[in-house]
Scaffold this motif. Structure first.
Motif, mmCIF file in Angstrom:
data_model
loop_
_atom_site.group_PDB
_atom_site.id
_atom_site.type_symbol
_atom_site.label_atom_id
_atom_site.label_comp_id
_atom_site.label_asym_id
_atom_site.label_seq_id
_atom_site.Cartn_x
_atom_site.Cartn_y
_atom_site.Cartn_z
ATOM 1 N N SER A 233 36.645 66.508 40.018
ATOM 2 C CA SER A 233 36.070 65.542 39.071
ATOM 3 C C SER A 233 35.336 64.487 39.897
ATOM 4 O O SER A 233 35.879 63.987 40.891
ATOM 5 C CB SER A 233 37.205 64.885 38.263
ATOM 6 O OG SER A 233 36.911 63.544 37.950
ATOM 7 N N THR A 234 34.137 64.162 39.497
ATOM 8 C CA THR A 234 33.372 63.152 40.253
ATOM 9 C C THR A 234 34.071 61.789 40.189
ATOM 10 O O THR A 234 34.056 61.035 41.160
ATOM 11 C CB THR A 234 31.929 63.059 39.727
ATOM 12 O OG1 THR A 234 31.962 62.831 38.313
ATOM 13 C CG2 THR A 234 31.136 64.326 40.030
ATOM 14 N N ASN A 235 34.708 61.476 39.044
ATOM 15 C CA ASN A 235 35.450 60.211 38.965
ATOM 16 C C ASN A 235 36.645 60.226 39.915
ATOM 17 O O ASN A 235 36.896 59.265 40.646
ATOM 18 C CB ASN A 235 35.953 59.955 37.541
ATOM 19 C CG ASN A 235 35.032 59.064 36.750
ATOM 20 O OD1 ASN A 235 33.819 59.290 36.751
ATOM 21 N ND2 ASN A 235 35.560 58.069 36.068
ATOM 22 N N ARG B 100 37.735 64.775 33.728
ATOM 23 C CA ARG B 100 38.658 63.937 32.953
ATOM 24 C C ARG B 100 37.903 63.119 31.915
ATOM 25 O O ARG B 100 36.799 62.648 32.163
ATOM 26 C CB ARG B 100 39.424 62.991 33.884
ATOM 27 C CG ARG B 100 40.367 63.733 34.814
ATOM 28 C CD ARG B 100 41.248 62.783 35.595
ATOM 29 N NE ARG B 100 40.510 61.986 36.564
ATOM 30 C CZ ARG B 100 40.318 60.676 36.473
ATOM 31 N NH1 ARG B 100 40.771 59.973 35.453
ATOM 32 N NH2 ARG B 100 39.662 60.033 37.427
ATOM 33 N N ARG C 297 38.555 60.097 28.495
ATOM 34 C CA ARG C 297 39.343 58.897 28.199
ATOM 35 C C ARG C 297 40.701 59.298 27.659
ATOM 36 O O ARG C 297 40.915 60.397 27.188
ATOM 37 C CB ARG C 297 38.612 58.026 27.171
ATOM 38 C CG ARG C 297 37.385 57.344 27.728
ATOM 39 C CD ARG C 297 36.701 56.500 26.669
ATOM 40 N NE ARG C 297 37.641 55.578 26.062
ATOM 41 C CZ ARG C 297 37.950 55.580 24.763
ATOM 42 N NH1 ARG C 297 37.404 56.445 23.944
ATOM 43 N NH2 ARG C 297 38.809 54.700 24.295
ATOM 44 N N TRP D 280 38.066 66.730 30.239
ATOM 45 C CA TRP D 280 36.650 66.845 29.830
ATOM 46 C C TRP D 280 36.181 68.216 30.271
ATOM 47 O O TRP D 280 36.073 68.499 31.460
ATOM 48 C CB TRP D 280 35.799 65.755 30.483
ATOM 49 C CG TRP D 280 34.324 66.012 30.360
ATOM 50 C CD1 TRP D 280 33.519 66.647 31.277
ATOM 51 C CD2 TRP D 280 33.454 65.642 29.270
ATOM 52 N NE1 TRP D 280 32.228 66.698 30.820
ATOM 53 C CE2 TRP D 280 32.161 66.092 29.592
ATOM 54 C CE3 TRP D 280 33.660 64.980 28.063
ATOM 55 C CZ2 TRP D 280 31.074 65.892 28.750
ATOM 56 C CZ3 TRP D 280 32.567 64.789 27.225
ATOM 57 C CH2 TRP D 280 31.303 65.233 27.562
ATOM 58 N N THR E 123 26.927 66.196 34.892
ATOM 59 C CA THR E 123 28.153 65.437 35.159
ATOM 60 C C THR E 123 27.981 64.637 36.448
ATOM 61 O O THR E 123 27.670 65.212 37.497
ATOM 62 C CB THR E 123 29.373 66.377 35.286
ATOM 63 O OG1 THR E 123 29.085 67.425 36.194
ATOM 64 C CG2 THR E 123 29.741 66.977 33.952
ATOM 65 N N PHE E 124 28.158 63.338 36.347
ATOM 66 C CA PHE E 124 28.001 62.498 37.538
ATOM 67 C C PHE E 124 28.804 61.208 37.384
ATOM 68 O O PHE E 124 29.193 60.823 36.282
ATOM 69 C CB PHE E 124 26.524 62.168 37.795
ATOM 70 C CG PHE E 124 25.866 61.326 36.741
ATOM 71 C CD1 PHE E 124 25.256 61.905 35.643
ATOM 72 C CD2 PHE E 124 25.850 59.939 36.841
ATOM 73 C CE1 PHE E 124 24.641 61.135 34.670
ATOM 74 C CE2 PHE E 124 25.233 59.152 35.879
ATOM 75 C CZ PHE E 124 24.629 59.759 34.786
ATOM 76 N N SER E 125 29.032 60.572 38.541
ATOM 77 C CA SER E 125 29.673 59.248 38.540
ATOM 78 C C SER E 125 28.880 58.326 39.445
ATOM 79 O O SER E 125 28.434 58.724 40.530
ATOM 80 C CB SER E 125 31.111 59.326 39.052
ATOM 81 O OG SER E 125 31.883 60.179 38.244
ATOM 82 N N ASP F 243 31.096 56.491 23.409
ATOM 83 C CA ASP F 243 30.538 57.835 23.249
ATOM 84 C C ASP F 243 29.130 57.725 22.690
ATOM 85 O O ASP F 243 28.789 56.741 22.029
ATOM 86 C CB ASP F 243 31.355 58.653 22.241
ATOM 87 C CG ASP F 243 32.681 59.133 22.807
ATOM 88 O OD1 ASP F 243 32.882 59.011 24.020
ATOM 89 O OD2 ASP F 243 33.497 59.625 22.006
ATOM 90 N N LYS G 114 29.303 64.848 19.170
ATOM 91 C CA LYS G 114 29.340 64.133 20.455
ATOM 92 C C LYS G 114 28.369 64.737 21.467
ATOM 93 O O LYS G 114 28.434 65.922 21.776
ATOM 94 C CB LYS G 114 30.763 64.177 21.000
ATOM 95 C CG LYS G 114 30.941 63.464 22.323
ATOM 96 C CD LYS G 114 32.396 63.143 22.539
ATOM 97 C CE LYS G 114 32.699 62.738 23.965
ATOM 98 N NZ LYS G 114 34.048 62.207 24.109
ATOM 99 N N GLY H 243 29.934 61.706 26.899
ATOM 100 C CA GLY H 243 31.188 60.980 27.068
ATOM 101 C C GLY H 243 31.115 60.137 28.332
ATOM 102 O O GLY H 243 30.468 60.521 29.310
ATOM 103 N N ILE H 244 31.776 58.986 28.294
ATOM 104 C CA ILE H 244 31.734 58.045 29.425
ATOM 105 C C ILE H 244 33.159 57.630 29.775
ATOM 106 O O ILE H 244 33.948 57.301 28.878
ATOM 107 C CB ILE H 244 30.891 56.798 29.041
ATOM 108 C CG1 ILE H 244 29.441 57.226 28.757
ATOM 109 C CG2 ILE H 244 30.934 55.736 30.144
ATOM 110 C CD1 ILE H 244 28.583 56.140 28.141
ATOM 111 N N GLY I 230 31.699 57.205 35.088
ATOM 112 C CA GLY I 230 31.513 58.650 34.990
ATOM 113 C C GLY I 230 30.860 59.021 33.675
ATOM 114 O O GLY I 230 31.246 58.527 32.613
ATOM 115 N N GLY J 274 29.265 62.326 31.308
ATOM 116 C CA GLY J 274 29.093 63.756 31.056
ATOM 117 C C GLY J 274 28.172 63.939 29.866
ATOM 118 O O GLY J 274 28.437 63.418 28.782
#
Ligand code: BTN
Length: 265
Positions: free
Chosen positions: A31-33, A59, A61, A66, A79-81, A121, A128, A131-132, A151, A153
């Motif tokens: 997971s980037t987070n 992941r 919230r 995720w 997907t990035f952080s 969101d 949706k 997601g953040i 993060g 997605g």
């Protein structure tokens, strides 16, 4: 790696705002987070954008997983952080400002009806799209400043609703040829500018723009603590205002989840 990520272009655009900023793209990670939080705990707190073509343990919230859309020839999700040191006076509303920035970059004229579902969101027609997940770490020896990991997605390609709490929407519905790299290039420079403006001035300067894209305002909502009422939108600090039988309630905790009880009329 499949995609062109425009890493140098993004780094060159952001570096004047955020000295030392780097862009890192990996084919696969848990997971980037999780990775940026791991690094922060080891004292690595330089500003960075970490992009993953695939996450094996993404992941969401409230401790939820995720799941990215299934892979095809192109990554079907972005997907990035973004990790950076941050010291706002008040953290409340950061996730709303982040969501607003992403919504405005994805759908600048609101033609696709990308709306903001408190606290962070992005929805299209109650489905949706984005997601953040925002997390923070306190670097050792510097309690005044925290390291923020933002993060994001984005559903890019079509996906099945199976196993999702909210049915999905995806960017290819209105931008069929958009690549993840192009989206990243659209999203990241305004996101960095937004986060920095938030750190200086808080959520209030963003509140009106949030309201114009608010997915819940004017609707009956149900809260996870059992309360229900009519959503009156967000206040200047980003708190959700719900008119319940007991009067106006303001909700600040992102540990409370909120859902509309029926479609808008
Ligand atoms: C949510 O909707 O609950 C938040 C989803 C956040 C997903 C993104 S994908 C990139 C970053 N890495 C993660 O593990 N989560 C966030």
């Amino acid at each position: 790696m499949h995609a062109a990520w425009f890493a140098d272009e993004i780094a060159a655009e952001v570096a004047p705002l955020l000295p030392g900023f780097r862009v890192e793209v990996v084919a696969e990670i848990d997971s980037t987070n999780t990775e940026l939080m791991r690094r922060a705990r080891q004292g690595i707190t330089a500003p960075v954008l970490l992009v993953a073509e695939r996450q094996t343990a993404g992941r969401g919230r409230l401790g939820r997983p995720w799941e990215s859309a299934q892979q095809t020839s192109q990554p079907a999700s972005l997907t990035f952080s973004l990790g950076l040191p941050l010291a706002p006076k008040d953290w409340s509303g950061l996730s709303l400002a982040v969501g607003l920035s992403v919504a405005e970059s994805l759908d600048p004229t609101s033609a696709a009806n990308v709306r903001l579902k408190w606290p962070n969101d992005l929805w299209m027609d109650d489905r949706k799209l984005v997601g953040i997940l925002i997390e923070t770490a306190v670097p050792q020896g510097d309690a005044a400043q925290r390291y923020a990991v933002i993060g994001i997605g984005v559903n890019l390609g079509a996906r099945e609703p199976d196993g999702l709490r909210t049915p999905p929407a995806w960017v290819h519905e209105w931008r069929p040829n958009a690549t993840p790299g192009e989206l990243l290039r659209d999203l990241v420079p305004p996101l960095v500018a937004t986060v920095q403006a938030f750190a200086e001035r808080g959520f209030a300067p963003f509140a009106e723009r949030f309201t114009s894209r608010d997915a819940l305002r004017g609707r009956e909502v149900q809260l996870s603590d059992g309360t229900s009422g009519r959503c009156e939108g967000v206040g200047w600090g980003g708190e959700l205002r719900v008119h319940t039988a007991a009067g106006m309630q303001t909700i600040t905790s992102s540990e409370v989840s909120v859902r509309p009880v029926r479609a808008p009329t």
